[in-house]
Design a protein around this motif. Sequence first.
Motif, short mmCIF file in Angstrom:
data_model
loop_
_atom_site.label_atom_id
_atom_site.label_comp_id
_atom_site.label_asym_id
_atom_site.label_seq_id
_atom_site.Cartn_x
_atom_site.Cartn_y
_atom_site.Cartn_z
N VAL A 1 -3.59 -7.04 7.24
CA VAL A 1 -2.77 -5.85 7.07
C VAL A 1 -1.62 -5.87 8.06
CG1 VAL A 1 -4.18 -4.46 8.67
CG2 VAL A 1 -2.79 -3.31 6.93
N ALA A 2 -0.49 -5.30 7.64
CA ALA A 2 0.66 -5.09 8.51
C ALA A 2 1.13 -3.66 8.32
CB ALA A 2 1.79 -6.06 8.18
N VAL A 3 1.49 -3.02 9.43
CA VAL A 3 1.98 -1.64 9.40
C VAL A 3 3.33 -1.60 10.10
CG1 VAL A 3 1.55 0.76 10.08
CG2 VAL A 3 -0.37 -0.73 9.46
N GLY A 4 4.33 -1.07 9.40
CA GLY A 4 5.67 -0.96 9.97
C GLY A 4 6.10 0.48 10.08
N GLU A 5 6.98 0.74 11.05
CA GLU A 5 7.51 2.08 11.27
C GLU A 5 9.03 2.01 11.20
OE1 GLU A 5 7.48 5.59 14.71
OE2 GLU A 5 6.32 3.74 14.97
N THR B 1 -3.38 7.06 14.77
CA THR B 1 -4.49 7.57 13.96
C THR B 1 -4.28 7.27 12.48
OG1 THR B 1 -3.45 9.73 13.61
CG2 THR B 1 -4.81 9.45 15.60
N LEU B 2 -5.37 7.32 11.74
CA LEU B 2 -5.27 7.16 10.29
C LEU B 2 -4.40 8.26 9.70
CD1 LEU B 2 -6.06 5.90 7.59
CD2 LEU B 2 -8.21 7.20 7.70
N GLN B 3 -4.50 9.46 10.24
CA GLN B 3 -3.67 10.56 9.71
C GLN B 3 -2.19 10.28 9.93
OE1 GLN B 3 -4.99 13.18 7.92
NE2 GLN B 3 -2.82 13.39 7.38
N TRP B 4 -1.85 9.65 11.07
CA TRP B 4 -0.46 9.28 11.33
C TRP B 4 0.03 8.31 10.26
CZ3 TRP B 4 1.78 4.51 12.25
CH2 TRP B 4 3.08 4.51 12.77
N VAL B 5 -0.79 7.34 9.89
CA VAL B 5 -0.41 6.39 8.85
C VAL B 5 -0.24 7.12 7.52
CG1 VAL B 5 -1.03 4.28 7.63
CG2 VAL B 5 -1.63 4.54 10.04
N ARG B 6 -1.18 7.99 7.20
CA ARG B 6 -1.09 8.74 5.95
C ARG B 6 0.18 9.58 5.89
NH1 ARG B 6 -7.40 10.70 6.10
NH2 ARG B 6 -8.27 9.10 4.70
N ASP B 7 0.46 10.30 6.96
CA ASP B 7 1.65 11.14 6.98
C ASP B 7 2.93 10.30 6.87
OD1 ASP B 7 -0.01 13.32 7.28
OD2 ASP B 7 0.32 13.53 9.44
N GLY B 8 2.93 9.16 7.55
CA GLY B 8 4.10 8.30 7.50
C GLY B 8 4.34 7.72 6.12
N LEU B 9 3.27 7.34 5.43
CA LEU B 9 3.42 6.86 4.06
C LEU B 9 3.98 7.96 3.16
CD1 LEU B 9 0.16 4.79 3.46
CD2 LEU B 9 2.50 3.92 3.36
N ALA B 10 3.54 9.18 3.39
CA ALA B 10 3.98 10.30 2.55
C ALA B 10 5.46 10.61 2.74
CB ALA B 10 3.14 11.55 2.85
N ASP B 11 5.95 10.50 3.99
CA ASP B 11 7.36 10.86 4.23
C ASP B 11 8.30 9.65 4.26
OD1 ASP B 11 7.21 9.66 6.79
OD2 ASP B 11 6.83 11.56 7.80
N GLY B 12 7.76 8.45 4.04
CA GLY B 12 8.60 7.27 3.95
C GLY B 12 8.91 6.61 5.27
N VAL C 1 5.37 1.96 6.43
CA VAL C 1 5.15 1.05 5.32
C VAL C 1 3.96 0.17 5.65
CG1 VAL C 1 6.80 -0.63 6.24
CG2 VAL C 1 6.26 -0.66 3.81
N VAL C 2 3.12 -0.10 4.66
CA VAL C 2 1.90 -0.88 4.87
C VAL C 2 1.83 -1.98 3.82
CG1 VAL C 2 -0.62 -0.83 4.97
CG2 VAL C 2 0.69 1.14 5.80
N GLY C 3 1.56 -3.19 4.29
CA GLY C 3 1.32 -4.31 3.39
C GLY C 3 -0.05 -4.90 3.67
N ALA C 4 -0.69 -5.45 2.66
CA ALA C 4 -2.04 -6.01 2.83
C ALA C 4 -2.18 -7.28 2.02
CB ALA C 4 -3.10 -4.99 2.40
N VAL C 5 -3.09 -8.14 2.50
CA VAL C 5 -3.49 -9.33 1.76
C VAL C 5 -4.90 -9.09 1.25
CG1 VAL C 5 -3.90 -11.81 1.83
CG2 VAL C 5 -2.03 -10.82 3.19
N VAL D 1 0.87 -1.17 0.00
CA VAL D 1 0.00 0.00 0.00
C VAL D 1 0.91 1.22 0.00
CG1 VAL D 1 -1.91 1.18 1.14
CG2 VAL D 1 -1.72 -1.31 1.28
N ALA D 2 1.16 1.75 -1.18
CA ALA D 2 2.20 2.76 -1.33
C ALA D 2 1.71 4.19 -1.16
CB ALA D 2 2.88 2.61 -2.69
N GLU D 3 0.41 4.40 -1.16
CA GLU D 3 -0.08 5.78 -1.07
C GLU D 3 -1.44 5.79 -0.40
OE1 GLU D 3 -2.07 6.13 -5.50
OE2 GLU D 3 0.01 6.76 -5.20
N ASP D 4 -1.83 7.00 0.01
CA ASP D 4 -3.15 7.17 0.61
C ASP D 4 -4.22 6.94 -0.45
OD1 ASP D 4 -5.18 7.77 2.31
OD2 ASP D 4 -4.88 9.93 2.27
N GLY D 5 -5.34 6.41 -0.02
CA GLY D 5 -6.43 6.15 -0.95
C GLY D 5 -7.53 5.36 -0.28
N PRO D 6 -8.53 4.93 -1.03
CA PRO D 6 -9.65 4.19 -0.45
C PRO D 6 -9.22 2.91 0.24
CG PRO D 6 -10.20 4.95 -2.67
CD PRO D 6 -8.74 5.22 -2.46
#
Length: 243
Positions: free
Chosen positions: A60-64, A32-43, A46-50, A6-11
């Motif tokens: 889903v997996a979320v890494g920092e 928060t969802l905004q934290w995830v969005r901001d983190g994806l934007a600045d690198g 990282v988010v992976g999904a099945v 999941v490389a960018e913000d979206g639905p």
Amino acid sequence: MRVVDVAEDGPLLQVLYEDLLVPSFPPDELQTLQWVRDGLADGGVVVGAVLDDAGAPEAVAVGEWDAPSRVLLLSYLTVRPRIRSRGLGGLLMGVVTGAWRERFRPLLTLAEVEHPLAHEAGGERGDPAARLRFYARHGARALDIPYFQPVLRPGAERVHGMLLLVLTRAGGTGGERPDTVDPGPVRAFLEDRLLSDEEHDADGPVLRMRGALARPGGIGLLPLDDVRALPLSAPDGDGDARP
């Protein structure tokens, strides 16, 4: 089933957050969802999904990524309750220890999980004991520190009774023995990303955690098969609550 980055913000990101993360984690444990969005934007996130064959998200997996300490934290991993124990968590663990490790080249890959003696099983949040067995099957061991999850945002609370697991480590990060880890990257990660935001940076739980980081010979790595032998953090005044 297929695994996607999941490389960018979206639905898709919003569905992953609202349908999978929110039901699986207590509010004080969840960014928060905004934290995830901001983190994806600045690198830094990282988010992976099945996804199933129809494109619906099932896990889903979320890494920092903390670049200064070169530590990768698996912050969240969850599978939709109706299809747990079918290998989807293992697919995501393959991403964490494979593609993510190749991308970031971390000194350590860590994971936060609930201590089974401090958190009860129930509902969509699953069973902490089963979760610990899952990580054990993937070779994880616990750092011997009384870890708590610090406050994530205003209005949230610390979460005691957490474990910090080691999923992977690079060469040269071990201590004097194979069952220890060099405290340097762990200390840098905790001070930079977690403890620096704590209001009470010299209270009992913080001092106990820092004391564990300063033990001679490195931080012990503990097997996950005996939960009563694992460190258990407690609020100030209760000391280290390990049974």
